[in-house]
Enzyme design. Sequence first.
Site, PDB file in Angstrom:
ATOM      1  N   LYS A 193       0.833  -1.199   0.000  1.00  0.00           N
ATOM      2  CA  LYS A 193       0.000   0.000   0.000  1.00  0.00           C
ATOM      3  C   LYS A 193       0.870   1.252   0.000  1.00  0.00           C
ATOM      4  O   LYS A 193       1.930   1.293   0.603  1.00  0.00           O
ATOM      5  CB  LYS A 193      -0.893  -0.028   1.246  1.00  0.00           C
ATOM      6  CG  LYS A 193      -1.853   1.141   1.380  1.00  0.00           C
ATOM      7  CD  LYS A 193      -2.673   0.991   2.644  1.00  0.00           C
ATOM      8  CE  LYS A 193      -3.654   2.160   2.797  1.00  0.00           C
ATOM      9  NZ  LYS A 193      -2.965   3.449   2.966  1.00  0.00           N
TER      10      LYS A 193
ATOM     11  N   LYS B 298       7.355   1.126   1.808  1.00  0.00           N
ATOM     12  CA  LYS B 298       7.883   0.183   0.814  1.00  0.00           C
ATOM     13  C   LYS B 298       9.193   0.682   0.211  1.00  0.00           C
ATOM     14  O   LYS B 298      10.155  -0.082   0.086  1.00  0.00           O
ATOM     15  CB  LYS B 298       6.808  -0.010  -0.253  1.00  0.00           C
ATOM     16  CG  LYS B 298       7.079  -0.969  -1.347  1.00  0.00           C
ATOM     17  CD  LYS B 298       5.865  -1.101  -2.235  1.00  0.00           C
ATOM     18  CE  LYS B 298       5.480   0.158  -2.981  1.00  0.00           C
ATOM     19  NZ  LYS B 298       4.885   1.272  -2.261  1.00  0.00           N
TER      20      LYS B 298
ATOM     21  N   LYS C 242       5.433   8.616  -8.045  1.00  0.00           N
ATOM     22  CA  LYS C 242       6.081   9.588  -7.138  1.00  0.00           C
ATOM     23  C   LYS C 242       7.583   9.654  -7.392  1.00  0.00           C
ATOM     24  O   LYS C 242       8.240  10.581  -6.933  1.00  0.00           O
ATOM     25  CB  LYS C 242       5.836   9.206  -5.677  1.00  0.00           C
ATOM     26  CG  LYS C 242       4.393   9.265  -5.224  1.00  0.00           C
ATOM     27  CD  LYS C 242       4.280   9.232  -3.708  1.00  0.00           C
ATOM     28  CE  LYS C 242       4.934   8.049  -3.038  1.00  0.00           C
ATOM     29  NZ  LYS C 242       4.332   6.732  -3.413  1.00  0.00           N
TER      30      LYS C 242
ATOM     31  N   ASP D 251      -1.484  -0.202  -4.255  1.00  0.00           N
ATOM     32  CA  ASP D 251      -2.876   0.149  -3.969  1.00  0.00           C
ATOM     33  C   ASP D 251      -3.800  -0.332  -5.087  1.00  0.00           C
ATOM     34  O   ASP D 251      -4.908  -0.785  -4.844  1.00  0.00           O
ATOM     35  CB  ASP D 251      -3.030   1.672  -3.827  1.00  0.00           C
ATOM     36  CG  ASP D 251      -2.409   2.191  -2.553  1.00  0.00           C
ATOM     37  OD1 ASP D 251      -3.081   2.145  -1.513  1.00  0.00           O
ATOM     38  OD2 ASP D 251      -1.246   2.613  -2.586  1.00  0.00           O
TER      39      ASP D 251
END
Length: 272
Positions: free
Chosen positions: A9, A14, A40, A125
């Site tokens: 998630k 992570k 990102k 996600d």
Amino acid sequence: MKQIALYGKGGIGKSTTAANLSAALAGEGLDILQIGCDPKHDSTRMLMHGTWIPTVLDLIRERGDETITADDVVYRGFRGVRCVEAGGPEPGIGCAGRGIIATFQLLERLDALKGDVIVYDVLGDVVCGGFAMPMREGYAQEVYLVTSGELMSIYAANNIAKAIARLSRRVRSRCTLGGVICNAKNIEGEQELVEEFARRINSRLIAYIPRDRVVQIAELQKQTVVEYAPESDQAAVYQELARTVYGNETTSIPTPLEMDELESFALEFVQV
């Protein structure tokens, strides 16, 4: 060559886990390539001492892919870890998964998908076609689920387990589940909860990473914990994770939980 993927998630830690894992693996004398597969594009930043490296998708948009070389997209960070960021579309436009597809196609053309270990750091996600590509197309041979004891984190991990189970039936896919990593949030009984979740989906807990302030301090210094505090207990946890992952020969096809099973399971561990 060992190819592993960390899925989890968003916000679960992570990328922090992946960067410290890569740093620890490189400390064992291994040639490591880490590929950030998240729009990102911050997966490799701590390995690069805070530098935001150009993303593959940005370069393709600016120049097309014909003139791009390996030196344009592959950067050496701490301990020589080779770093790549796939990137993503501009906000509100396009599919983020396309950045992963374009990145893999380019790296294959440049003969840059090589090393002792390739670490794919992938957003978990949404397991859409693009984000599932490392599993679907046989790149990620071992998938590690990064989760905490929070319900939505376990929910995301369970969804990824569903994708692994489905994709493992494809001829081209070679992905299996290597294990579950608990990146702790200091929830009561968290280690036992995640350990039991791993067991119920036909896997195992391979690492419990405690919550430690040194992680935040290291990131403020734009470094991994393995670099900033190599003698710390936290660095030792990442080093042990690296040894476990590199030597892991026990993988499985997961048996994900149905939603009602997942909710019932969570209630067993929560004091209401």
